[in-house]
Enzyme design. Sequence first.
Site, short mmCIF file in Angstrom:
data_model
loop_
_atom_site.label_atom_id
_atom_site.label_comp_id
_atom_site.label_asym_id
_atom_site.label_seq_id
_atom_site.Cartn_x
_atom_site.Cartn_y
_atom_site.Cartn_z
N ASN A 1 23.57 -19.57 -12.95
CA ASN A 1 24.74 -20.07 -13.69
C ASN A 1 25.35 -21.18 -12.85
OD1 ASN A 1 27.16 -20.51 -14.98
ND2 ASN A 1 28.06 -18.53 -14.43
N TRP A 2 25.13 -22.41 -13.28
CA TRP A 2 25.61 -23.54 -12.48
C TRP A 2 27.11 -23.80 -12.66
CZ3 TRP A 2 21.50 -28.13 -12.61
CH2 TRP A 2 20.37 -27.71 -11.91
N LYS A 3 27.72 -23.11 -13.60
CA LYS A 3 29.16 -23.29 -13.86
C LYS A 3 29.48 -24.79 -14.04
CE LYS A 3 29.98 -19.13 -11.20
NZ LYS A 3 30.96 -18.26 -10.59
N HIS B 1 31.69 -14.34 -19.66
CA HIS B 1 31.81 -14.43 -18.19
C HIS B 1 33.28 -14.20 -17.80
CE1 HIS B 1 31.75 -16.01 -14.13
NE2 HIS B 1 30.43 -15.86 -14.16
N GLU C 1 35.10 -15.65 -15.80
CA GLU C 1 35.90 -16.88 -15.69
C GLU C 1 36.37 -17.32 -17.08
OE1 GLU C 1 33.06 -19.04 -13.31
OE2 GLU C 1 33.50 -17.69 -11.65
N GLU D 1 28.90 -7.82 -13.65
CA GLU D 1 29.42 -8.70 -12.60
C GLU D 1 30.82 -8.23 -12.18
OE1 GLU D 1 27.33 -12.76 -12.70
OE2 GLU D 1 29.08 -12.88 -13.99
N GLY E 1 31.51 -15.01 -6.18
CA GLY E 1 31.87 -16.12 -5.31
C GLY E 1 32.58 -15.71 -4.04
N SER F 1 27.68 -12.63 -5.95
CA SER F 1 27.28 -12.92 -4.57
C SER F 1 25.85 -12.51 -4.25
CB SER F 1 28.27 -12.29 -3.58
OG SER F 1 29.54 -12.90 -3.70
N GLY G 1 25.33 -17.27 -9.25
CA GLY G 1 26.17 -18.45 -9.32
C GLY G 1 25.86 -19.41 -8.17
N GLY G 2 26.63 -19.31 -7.10
CA GLY G 2 26.54 -20.27 -6.00
C GLY G 2 25.13 -20.48 -5.47
C1 PEP Z 1 28.61 -15.74 -11.48
O1 PEP Z 1 29.63 -16.39 -11.55
O2 PEP Z 1 28.01 -15.39 -12.51
C2 PEP Z 1 28.15 -15.34 -10.16
C3 PEP Z 1 27.40 -14.30 -10.08
O3 PEP Z 1 28.58 -16.11 -9.10
P1 PEP Z 1 28.19 -15.94 -7.54
O4 PEP Z 1 26.72 -15.63 -7.48
O5 PEP Z 1 28.53 -17.22 -6.92
O6 PEP Z 1 28.98 -14.78 -7.04
#
Ligand code: PEP
Length: 251
Positions: A10-12, A93, A95, A164, A170, A209, A230-231
């Site tokens: 997920n590149w957000k 999500h 966010e 999640e 993050g 994470s 994500g990251g």
């Molecule tokens: C996400 O936002 O879906 C996510 C899992 O982010 P991260 O891996 O950066 O925690």
Amino acid sequence: MAGLPYIVGNWKMNGTRAMLNEARAIDRAAARFPKVQVGIAPPATLIHRMRESVDLIGIGGQDCHVEENGAYTGDLSAPMLKDAGADFTIVGHSERREYHAENDAHVNAKAQAALSSGLAVILCVGETEAQRDAGDAEGIVTAQLEGSCPIVDGAPEKLSVAYEPVWAIGTGRVPSVEDVAAMHKAIRAKLVAIYGDAGADVRILYGGSVKAENAAELLAVPEVGGALVGGASLTAESFLAIVGAAVSLVD
Ligand code: PEP
């Protein structure tokens, strides 16, 4: 594990055309990993170009509107994502739930709209830190599923759920494998309660994470069918290390 392990980036709100090189590198590597399903959800501005740049990996949106079209400035509908080249979309999500005030009813309608347009869906659920500290995590997550899971005819083949924990996104913090196992077991039971036997085949991803260092351990947990990343999905190098962890579990 229901189906092939599924590793989704997920590149957000990250990525301009220069980042398509990362997607190309991931796509080239995917040819060596036929037993792992790989997807990337870039910002919507890159969906069409990414579709033209890759062959093997799935491409997704990060959200969709419930309507097919209309006066909704700034929004994108599921048929538009499909038309741009998306195979799936993320919905619900945390966010979106937090910054766009989306509740379970919105998420349910979005999932329904996406499935009706032929997109696969990754539906996100997860508790906040306060909810976990209060001992409510499983109750919160199963209530989210109750409210957000779309009612579909037959088996929800195109539905995946991503667990999640909001406090793990993050932050570099991850739940213990015991807590992940307990939550995924509770999610599975809820999916079977909602969908009957077909609920046993819905893939449940873990997200929060995930990195090269913890991916193998998390992916080995019972009922963890993949990861939403994500990251660590923003470079081919870090994302492929996670894909590699999934490969080593199925090889
Ligand atoms: C996400 O936002 O879906 C996510 C899992 O982010 P991260 O891996 O950066 O925690």
